[in-house]
Design a protein around this motif. Structure first.
Motif, PDB file in Angstrom:
ATOM      1  N   ILE A  34      26.140  11.547  63.962  1.00  0.00           N
ATOM      2  CA  ILE A  34      27.208  12.521  63.810  1.00  0.00           C
ATOM      3  C   ILE A  34      27.104  13.314  62.784  1.00  0.00           C
ATOM      4  CG2 ILE A  34      29.474  11.655  62.739  1.00  0.00           C
ATOM      5  CD1 ILE A  34      29.137   8.861  63.839  1.00  0.00           C
ATOM      6  N   ARG A  35      26.454  13.181  61.721  1.00  0.00           N
ATOM      7  CA  ARG A  35      26.250  14.067  60.687  1.00  0.00           C
ATOM      8  C   ARG A  35      25.706  15.612  61.262  1.00  0.00           C
ATOM      9  NH1 ARG A  35      24.047  16.313  56.124  1.00  0.00           N
ATOM     10  NH2 ARG A  35      24.352  15.655  54.134  1.00  0.00           N
ATOM     11  N   GLU A  36      24.538  15.182  62.086  1.00  0.00           N
ATOM     12  CA  GLU A  36      23.870  16.497  62.711  1.00  0.00           C
ATOM     13  C   GLU A  36      24.963  17.199  63.633  1.00  0.00           C
ATOM     14  OE1 GLU A  36      19.257  14.651  62.845  1.00  0.00           O
ATOM     15  OE2 GLU A  36      20.602  14.340  64.551  1.00  0.00           O
ATOM     16  N   LEU A  37      25.571  16.505  64.306  1.00  0.00           N
ATOM     17  CA  LEU A  37      26.706  17.384  65.080  1.00  0.00           C
ATOM     18  C   LEU A  37      27.811  17.934  64.021  1.00  0.00           C
ATOM     19  CD1 LEU A  37      27.887  17.893  67.799  1.00  0.00           C
ATOM     20  CD2 LEU A  37      29.111  15.686  67.825  1.00  0.00           C
ATOM     21  N   ARG A  38      28.285  17.285  63.118  1.00  0.00           N
ATOM     22  CA  ARG A  38      29.103  17.973  62.288  1.00  0.00           C
ATOM     23  C   ARG A  38      28.590  19.074  61.700  1.00  0.00           C
ATOM     24  NH1 ARG A  38      30.879  18.625  57.218  1.00  0.00           N
ATOM     25  NH2 ARG A  38      33.021  18.407  56.724  1.00  0.00           N
ATOM     26  N   ALA A  39      27.188  19.073  61.169  1.00  0.00           N
ATOM     27  CA  ALA A  39      26.555  20.312  60.504  1.00  0.00           C
ATOM     28  C   ALA A  39      26.520  21.457  61.605  1.00  0.00           C
ATOM     29  CB  ALA A  39      25.199  19.819  60.209  1.00  0.00           C
ATOM     30  N   THR A  40      26.365  21.137  62.861  1.00  0.00           N
ATOM     31  CA  THR A  40      26.235  22.048  63.956  1.00  0.00           C
ATOM     32  C   THR A  40      27.599  22.592  64.108  1.00  0.00           C
ATOM     33  OG1 THR A  40      24.224  20.902  64.769  1.00  0.00           O
ATOM     34  CG2 THR A  40      25.531  22.383  66.213  1.00  0.00           C
ATOM     35  N   THR A  41      28.547  22.022  63.963  1.00  0.00           N
ATOM     36  CA  THR A  41      29.901  22.399  64.508  1.00  0.00           C
ATOM     37  C   THR A  41      30.357  23.392  63.146  1.00  0.00           C
ATOM     38  OG1 THR A  41      31.096  20.504  63.560  1.00  0.00           O
ATOM     39  CG2 THR A  41      30.539  20.765  65.891  1.00  0.00           C
ATOM     40  N   VAL A  42      30.016  23.011  62.112  1.00  0.00           N
ATOM     41  CA  VAL A  42      30.497  23.871  60.972  1.00  0.00           C
ATOM     42  C   VAL A  42      29.544  25.168  60.903  1.00  0.00           C
ATOM     43  CG1 VAL A  42      29.937  24.182  58.542  1.00  0.00           C
ATOM     44  CG2 VAL A  42      30.876  21.855  59.238  1.00  0.00           C
ATOM     45  N   PHE A  44      28.833  26.715  63.740  1.00  0.00           N
ATOM     46  CA  PHE A  44      29.536  27.692  64.674  1.00  0.00           C
ATOM     47  C   PHE A  44      30.881  28.051  64.317  1.00  0.00           C
ATOM     48  CE2 PHE A  44      26.770  25.982  67.986  1.00  0.00           C
ATOM     49  CZ  PHE A  44      26.511  27.059  68.702  1.00  0.00           C
ATOM     50  N   GLN A  45      31.640  27.209  63.204  1.00  0.00           N
ATOM     51  CA  GLN A  45      32.652  27.688  62.726  1.00  0.00           C
ATOM     52  C   GLN A  45      32.505  28.952  61.787  1.00  0.00           C
ATOM     53  OE1 GLN A  45      34.086  24.202  60.706  1.00  0.00           O
ATOM     54  NE2 GLN A  45      35.245  23.622  62.303  1.00  0.00           N
ATOM     55  N   LEU A  46      31.301  29.124  61.323  1.00  0.00           N
ATOM     56  CA  LEU A  46      30.763  30.243  60.495  1.00  0.00           C
ATOM     57  C   LEU A  46      30.087  31.226  61.015  1.00  0.00           C
ATOM     58  CD1 LEU A  46      29.793  28.006  57.159  1.00  0.00           C
ATOM     59  CD2 LEU A  46      32.100  29.322  57.778  1.00  0.00           C
ATOM     60  N   ALA A  47      29.894  31.053  62.361  1.00  0.00           N
ATOM     61  CA  ALA A  47      28.978  32.234  63.166  1.00  0.00           C
ATOM     62  C   ALA A  47      29.309  33.687  63.094  1.00  0.00           C
ATOM     63  CB  ALA A  47      28.862  31.508  64.499  1.00  0.00           C
ATOM     64  N   ASP A  48      30.790  33.784  62.990  1.00  0.00           N
ATOM     65  CA  ASP A  48      31.257  35.172  62.986  1.00  0.00           C
ATOM     66  C   ASP A  48      30.945  35.911  61.751  1.00  0.00           C
ATOM     67  OD1 ASP A  48      33.168  33.818  61.724  1.00  0.00           O
ATOM     68  OD2 ASP A  48      34.673  34.706  62.755  1.00  0.00           O
ATOM     69  N   GLN A  49      30.382  35.045  60.744  1.00  0.00           N
ATOM     70  CA  GLN A  49      30.192  35.607  59.314  1.00  0.00           C
ATOM     71  C   GLN A  49      28.858  36.382  59.104  1.00  0.00           C
ATOM     72  OE1 GLN A  49      31.578  33.028  56.181  1.00  0.00           O
ATOM     73  NE2 GLN A  49      33.450  32.468  57.453  1.00  0.00           N
ATOM     74  N   GLY A  50      28.007  36.449  60.239  1.00  0.00           N
ATOM     75  CA  GLY A  50      26.762  37.189  59.886  1.00  0.00           C
ATOM     76  C   GLY A  50      25.829  36.591  60.961  1.00  0.00           C
ATOM     77  N   THR A  51      24.539  37.036  60.801  1.00  0.00           N
ATOM     78  CA  THR A  51      23.297  36.871  61.577  1.00  0.00           C
ATOM     79  C   THR A  51      22.783  35.690  61.155  1.00  0.00           C
ATOM     80  OG1 THR A  51      21.977  38.096  60.306  1.00  0.00           O
ATOM     81  CG2 THR A  51      22.877  39.183  62.388  1.00  0.00           C
ATOM     82  N   ILE A  52      22.863  34.989  60.175  1.00  0.00           N
ATOM     83  CA  ILE A  52      22.206  33.961  59.416  1.00  0.00           C
ATOM     84  C   ILE A  52      23.008  32.627  60.165  1.00  0.00           C
ATOM     85  CG2 ILE A  52      21.616  32.422  57.617  1.00  0.00           C
ATOM     86  CD1 ILE A  52      20.681  34.997  56.325  1.00  0.00           C
ATOM     87  N   PRO A  53      24.254  32.603  59.750  1.00  0.00           N
ATOM     88  CA  PRO A  53      25.062  31.513  60.451  1.00  0.00           C
ATOM     89  C   PRO A  53      24.997  31.556  61.993  1.00  0.00           C
ATOM     90  CG  PRO A  53      26.411  32.547  58.668  1.00  0.00           C
ATOM     91  CD  PRO A  53      25.106  33.502  59.047  1.00  0.00           C
TER      92      PRO A  53
END
Length: 79
Positions: A34-42, A44-53
């Protein structure tokens, strides 16, 4: 208590002080997933903020899909 050096030694010291290793609990794999899935979805929520996310989001999803071998994976911070 601050511990420097090997993260495994730090975790072992924590478990000794706490008196229990949570990884021995039967429900731990579910909570870890569950924690890994949450870290992954977070990520993706930040993915539009740069190449690292964006890279981390894609990498984490690939890890969850089994494309990068067993844990632990080399996830890095996003921000």
């Amino acid at each position: 208590m601050m511990h420097t050096g090997d993260p495994r030694e730090a975790f072992e010291a924590y478990c000794t002080a706490y008196g229990y290793d949570v990884r021995d609990w039967g429900g731990y794999p579910t909570l870890r997933s569950i924690r890994e899935l949450r870290a992954t979805t977070v990520a993706f929520q930040l993915a539009d903020q740069g190449t690292i996310p964006l890279h981390q989001a894609r990498y984490r999803l690939a890890c969850l899909r089994g494309h990068h071998g067993p844990r632990p994976w080399a996830w890095t911070t996003i921000a």
